[in-house]
Design an enzyme around this catalytic site. Sequence first.
Site, PDB file in Angstrom:
ATOM      1  N   ASP A 207       0.707  -1.164  -0.009  1.00  0.00           N
ATOM      2  CA  ASP A 207       0.130   0.001   0.026  1.00  0.00           C
ATOM      3  C   ASP A 207       0.813   1.324   0.016  1.00  0.00           C
ATOM      4  OD1 ASP A 207      -2.179  -1.617   0.236  1.00  0.00           O
ATOM      5  OD2 ASP A 207      -2.345  -1.654   2.205  1.00  0.00           O
ATOM      6  N   MET A 208       0.412   2.322  -0.477  1.00  0.00           N
ATOM      7  CA  MET A 208       1.262   3.544  -0.578  1.00  0.00           C
ATOM      8  C   MET A 208       1.827   3.992   0.668  1.00  0.00           C
ATOM      9  SD  MET A 208      -0.128   7.502  -1.843  1.00  0.00           S
ATOM     10  CE  MET A 208      -1.084   7.655  -0.275  1.00  0.00           C
TER      11      MET A 208
END
Length: 298
Positions: free
Chosen positions: A135-136
């Site tokens: 995930d970012m």
Amino acid sequence: MDSKLSFFVEKQYEGHKIKDYLKGVQGFSTRFVRGAAFDNRLFVNGEIVRLSYKLKHGDKIEIEVTKNESQNVEPEKMDIDVVYEDVDVIVVNKSPGMVVHPTKSYQSGTLSNGLIYYFREKGENCIVRLVNRLDMDTSGLVLIAKNQFSHMALARDMIKESFKKEYIAIVHGCLKPESGTIDKPIYREEGGSLKRTIDDRGQKSITHYEVIEKYEGGEMVRLALETGRTHQIRVHLSSMGNPIYGDSLYGIEEKEYINRQALHAYRLQFPHPRTGKIIDIETELPNDMKELVSKLKK
């Protein structure tokens, strides 16, 4: 390492078609084998051959794994923390706040943009083949295959026990028991929401965990993924009543503690696609998670 794969044919495989040998004995995918033949990258004793070629004892098979490739990703110069690299794979330690691949919302500034620049600077005609994604706002180790062969082999080997993805999270509360397995199906809510939920309609999802440090307001937990669902660790920990610090989607935003979810992919172990040697890589906690620990200890 050479850019070519090579094998010597044993007597028991004499008379077999090369395509059957490469798929059945070497474990290569149909797509990889066909692509190598189509691009004239498949050789026996130095000569280009077709997939119908019948093997002879002692034949030397070679496959050129590098080829001209392009990808619709703009090169961008950026600092990339490379922790391991060879002709087949590269492992980078991704910083938080970075998307791994361009999307509609993030056309530039992604890890893939930086990697394309890095490859071009080195004179390597690679494209970005992500083996795992983060995930970012999750930091840590990302494995990228540098050619079609290594991507195929790593994707095939992800189900092996020697392939491990381990994380460190800092969570609210106290997990009970202190070690165990979370086996709960994860389902994507309808309506285009990013959020996942625990639901019997979802995919089987298994996370193993162990508490490794306790604080006044939470715990540090080591986690190992048996499956790789989107947001799996975040959803599973939240479902136990122990959301990750700073996780605004499955817990609460806590900028006084940390500006993102306190989750770091700290360890990656995998069999090398060419040699089978076990590559085991670990990274330390990033600074923002170290600062969070200091705040909780106070």
